[in-house]
Motif scaffolding. Sequence first.
Motif, short mmCIF file in Angstrom:
data_model
loop_
_atom_site.label_atom_id
_atom_site.label_comp_id
_atom_site.label_asym_id
_atom_site.label_seq_id
_atom_site.Cartn_x
_atom_site.Cartn_y
_atom_site.Cartn_z
N ARG A 132 0.82 -1.22 0.00
CA ARG A 132 0.00 0.00 0.00
C ARG A 132 0.84 1.26 0.00
O ARG A 132 0.56 2.22 -0.71
CB ARG A 132 -0.91 0.04 1.24
N ASP A 191 -4.12 -6.30 -1.38
CA ASP A 191 -5.01 -6.39 -2.53
C ASP A 191 -4.62 -7.61 -3.35
O ASP A 191 -3.78 -7.53 -4.23
CB ASP A 191 -4.91 -5.11 -3.36
N GLY A 240 -4.73 -4.86 4.59
CA GLY A 240 -4.61 -3.97 3.43
C GLY A 240 -3.92 -4.59 2.24
O GLY A 240 -3.30 -3.88 1.45
#
Length: 303
Positions: free
Chosen positions: A39, A156, A154
């Motif tokens: 992130r 993806d 977090g």
Amino acid sequence: MDRDQLTEKFRGLTIWKANGQRAPHKPLLVLLALGCLQRKGQQELPYAEIEGPMKQLLEDFGPPRQTYHPEYPFFHLQSDGVWELTTEGGIQLPLDRKLPNAGVFREYGVKGGFPEPILEIFQEDPEAVRVVAELLLGAHFPATYHEDLLQSVGLDLEIAGTAESTTRIRDPKFRREVLLAYGYRCAVCGLKIEMQDKTVAIEAAHIKWHQAGGPDHTANGLALCTLHHKLFDVGAFTLDPDLVLSVSSMAHGNEGFQRWLLDFNGDRIHRPALSELAPQPDFLQWHVREVFKGKGRYELNLN
């Protein structure tokens, strides 16, 4: 170091084991670090910054405990060769290597991160992040946890089913035998749905998780609808040896919660026709100890 060597390092994480207790501390820290790297490109994580998120991960995805210690994996992950610690100004830490101290970590501005060779692979090969994440998810957490856990750290990723890195091969007969034993209906709510002669939305749930060494035996299984499987795995309810259901005091909701969970509090679930296929007490007690959260709204008979 190449991707295969990297994978083997994370596959070989040393996980504390005693009496069947869960200890997902190291996998959770690695997943959190991968999320920060993906992130924010953050390579070093100050302990003071991740102490809160790690504690929350342990509360949400670890076993119920009186206290939680984010400092343990932050320190002990070094021994696996995939993590290193630094301090502000290179100050030497006054630490007993067996007893990491959170206060010392905060005082000396201790940071943790992947060593340079591992960091380079993650930066140059984004696929390596997915491979390691799938490995840790498959080896340490049931599939019902994966989406929520990825969102919490977090990351993806598109996790397509059980990771190939799962350390034990599942018996393909387990699902068939568990569903047959329960008449292809949910043991809690009785739901039974068929589409073109195929059972849908009913799953074979391990009572003692596959990742924790639970066997692929019918006596370690429950036929549950998708909803009750997820609720069982997150510790929203459990069962005593008499198969009486108890809802966690930590679970709350609206009228749907009342209808689909709380109304079953204190009820006996549906049993297999053959008594030898019913859940064994040892597996149920493991679930109470290692998964169930809070106190039961129905007093459990664990004797």
